[in-house]
Design an enzyme around this catalytic site. Structure first.
Site, PDB file in Angstrom:
ATOM      1  N   LYS A  95      -4.628   0.995  -9.017  1.00 35.37           N
ATOM      2  CA  LYS A  95      -4.531   0.046  -8.169  1.00 35.37           C
ATOM      3  C   LYS A  95      -5.451  -1.063  -8.048  1.00 35.37           C
ATOM      4  O   LYS A  95      -6.598  -0.491  -7.718  1.00 35.37           O
ATOM      5  CB  LYS A  95      -4.213   0.747  -6.826  1.00 35.37           C
ATOM      6  CG  LYS A  95      -3.665  -0.191  -5.660  1.00 35.37           C
ATOM      7  CD  LYS A  95      -3.176   0.515  -4.609  1.00 35.37           C
ATOM      8  CE  LYS A  95      -2.502  -0.351  -3.466  1.00 35.37           C
ATOM      9  NZ  LYS A  95      -2.086   0.386  -2.273  1.00 35.37           N
ATOM     10  N   SER A 170       2.623  -1.001  -0.723  1.00 39.09           N
ATOM     11  CA  SER A 170       1.956  -1.875  -1.162  1.00 39.09           C
ATOM     12  C   SER A 170       1.473  -1.499  -2.700  1.00 39.09           C
ATOM     13  O   SER A 170       1.106  -2.402  -3.385  1.00 39.09           O
ATOM     14  CB  SER A 170       0.427  -1.953  -0.264  1.00 39.09           C
ATOM     15  OG  SER A 170      -0.326  -0.895  -0.299  1.00 39.09           O
ATOM     16  N   SER A 194       2.506   3.770   1.295  1.00 34.50           N
ATOM     17  CA  SER A 194       2.165   2.910   0.195  1.00 34.50           C
ATOM     18  C   SER A 194       2.352   3.681  -1.339  1.00 34.50           C
ATOM     19  O   SER A 194       2.422   2.802  -2.266  1.00 34.50           O
ATOM     20  CB  SER A 194       1.095   1.990   0.286  1.00 34.50           C
ATOM     21  OG  SER A 194       1.264   0.922   1.110  1.00 34.50           O
TER      22      SER A 194
HETATM   23  N1  GLN Z   1       3.689  -0.793   4.614  1.00 34.33           N
HETATM   24  C1  GLN Z   1       2.715  -0.243   5.335  1.00 34.33           C
HETATM   25  C2  GLN Z   1       1.979  -1.558   5.846  1.00 34.33           C
HETATM   26  O1  GLN Z   1       2.187  -2.670   5.781  1.00 34.33           O
HETATM   27  C3  GLN Z   1       1.852   0.705   4.665  1.00 34.33           C
HETATM   28  C4  GLN Z   1       0.827   0.149   3.543  1.00 34.33           C
HETATM   29  C5  GLN Z   1       0.148   1.160   3.009  1.00 34.33           C
HETATM   30  O2  GLN Z   1       0.353   2.270   3.001  1.00 34.33           O
HETATM   31  N2  GLN Z   1      -1.230   0.449   2.500  1.00 34.33           N
HETATM   32  O3  GLN Z   1       1.047  -1.285   6.695  1.00 34.33           O
END
Ligand code: GLN
Length: 500
Positions: A95, A170, A194
């Site tokens: 990532k 994400s 995410s």
């Molecule tokens: N979708 C969640 C957010 O927008 C989690 C994101 C994540 O785990 N990095 O914060």
């Protein structure tokens, strides 16, 4: 002439082998035995990216300049009779929020479009020293804020099962990379879901380890008390292999736990007889799609047939998890992101005075969702509001953790869906942040409580989109998570399906 024939035979052999279909465990075994060279394997996945990335958008860049020499070095070591590392020759996609020495690390943001770290994140260092080969950096929501990868400042990643649908986020690019067979294994990060939500949307296996199990050193911080790095793979067996490499204490991360790392592969093949699974009633309420409900219920029957017993349990405070998460995470983000001010790391808007430089740089290079979170967090932490928001959310967080502690007195694992629905369409939630935030409803509580959780494929809806099953365990009990997931995968083949 002979070498020409040999080369053609080798190419034929490699194409019969269908390298992209091999599991990580198989790749490592074949490189070790000499049936497959690390160079051919790496080149094969780089070719896959070349063929498939325009349509899928999973990668922001490849790192072949360093990947191929590393693969050649492994092949040379093997030829010289040296013992290879446990991941020798395994291509890994990382990532883009995780630092890679000498390779641009943007975190999906225009703010960091030219940031080239001078060091590797600890997990990258560990993967490399075990022989894994980083082949590219994957697309993500800017600074990991989002659930669809639509917040990437570059281009969206797509769901390989249907390009009209999001891959989740994400770590959407990391999920796309594995699901579309551009990498056998990828690394994601999970602050509120995410890793697990995109794994669920793309039909792969994704593990968020216990908070503290894996070093965060070199992970560009979103919310430091929630962030964890973890593997995204086709199977639990492959996840165990990667976990073995990246887990363990790191002196560079004071929140990484000084705790023995078990051999994650030992428990994989043990039967589930006697395992107690709690079915979390709060995760089967309104808003859960029929297809997801049915597949998750079916998976309960599979686990029972393997010898596990299932009982209903409750985590009453999880109804407040989204509210608490969307206070705590933005608060931490507003603090973490204050370092991106144009002075170091980042792009800069040149002006006559310093305050203008700060504000114009941040105004120009942060995207809307990131600004949204910074404003929310700054407001919630400001004098007079701190007690009402941050402190209260922290108290709720403790109640959620207490719920888990209580549940784990009577069960070993907690089961439910990973996400209430299958992958939504691009644009479907773009105008409504609350609808987008609700995609995390079943995932955020594991981060708030710090427990490990895995998402594994457990079915498909009528449109052929994958469905994910979530299992959660006690702190530092990834072994049981991986065991249950692996045993389930010995009885089902959802994880073996591939998009066309
Ligand atoms: N979708 C969640 C957010 O927008 C989690 C994101 C994540 O785990 N990095 O914060």
């Amino acid at each position: 002439m002979y070498s020409g024939v040999n080369l053609r035979l080798k190419t034929l052999h490699n194409s019969i082998m269908q390298i992209e279909k091999l599991s990580a465990v198989e790749i490592v075994a074949k490189v070790n035995s000499g049936e497959l060279t690390a160079t051919d394997c790496t080149q094969h996945f780089l070719d896959q990216i070349g063929k498939l990335n325009d349509a899928n958008g999973g990668f922001l860049c490849t790192t072949e300049q360093s990947a191929l020499p590393m693969a050649e070095a492994i092949d040379a070591d093997r030829a010289a009779g040296k013992t290879l590392g446990p991941l020798a020759g395994l291509p890994v996609a990382v990532k883009d929020g995780i630092c890679t020495k000498g390779h641009t690390t943007t975190a999906g943001s225009r703010m960091l479009s030219k940031f080239v770290p001078s060091y590797d994140a600890t997990i990258v260092e560990r993967l490399k020293s075990d022989g894994a080969i980083v082949i590219g950096k994957t697309n993500m929501d800017e600074f990991a804020m989002g659930s669809s990868t639509e917040n990437s400042a570059y281009f969206p990643a797509k769901n390989p099962w249907n390009h009209d649908h999001v891959p989740g986020g994400s770590s959407g690019g990391s999920a796309t990379a594995v699901a579309a067979e551009m990498a056998p294994v990828s690394i994601g990060s999970d602050t509120g879901g995410s890793i697990r939500q995109p794994a669920s949307f793309c039909g792969i296996t994704g593990l968020k380890p216990t908070y503290g199990r894996v070093s965060r050193f070199g992970l560009i911080a979103f919310a430091s008390s929630l962030d964890q790095i973890g593997p995204m793979t086709h199977s639990a067996e492959d996840a165990a292999l990667v976990m073995q490499s990246i887990s363990g204490h790191d002196k560079h991360d004071s929140t990484s736990a000084v705790k023995n790392v078990p051999d994650f592969s030992t428990k994989l093949n043990q039967p589930l007889k006697g395992l107690k699974i709690g079915v979390c009633l709060e995760h089967f309420g309104d808003g859960l799609s029929d297809a997801v409900r049915k597949s998750v219920n079916d998976s309960i029957e599979v686990l029972k047939s393997l010898g596990a017993t299932c009982q209903d349990i409750q985590l009453p405070y999880t109804q407040y998890a989204i509210a608490a998460y969307y206070v705590i995470a933005p608060c931490e983000a507003s603090s973490n992101l204050s370092r991106f001010d144009g002075v170091r790391y980042t792009n800069r808007v040149t002006t006559d005075n310093l305050p203008d430089m700060y504000s114009q740089t941040r105004g120009e290079f942060f995207g809307n969702e990131v600004k949204n979170r910074i404003l929310l967090g700054t407001y919630a932490l400001s004098s007079g509001y701190y007690d009402a928001y941050y402190l209260k959310a922290s108290k709720v967080r403790r109640m959620i953790k207490n719920d888990y502690d209580k549940a784990f007195e009577s069960v070993d694992l907690i089961l439910g869906p990973t996400v209430p629905s299958t992958a939504f369409k691009f644009g479907e939630h773009a105008a409504d942040p609350i609808a987008m935030y609700l995609a995390d409803i079943y995932t955020v509580s594991a981060n708030l409580a710090g427990v490990p959780a895995i998402s594994i494929p457990c079915g498909f809806d009528d449109d052929g989109l994958p469905i994910g099953l979530q299992l959660q365990a006690k702190r530092f009990d990834e072994s049981t998570l991986l065991q249950a997931a692996h045993q389930y995968q010995t009885q089902t083949n959802f994880h073996k399906q591939r998009p066309r």
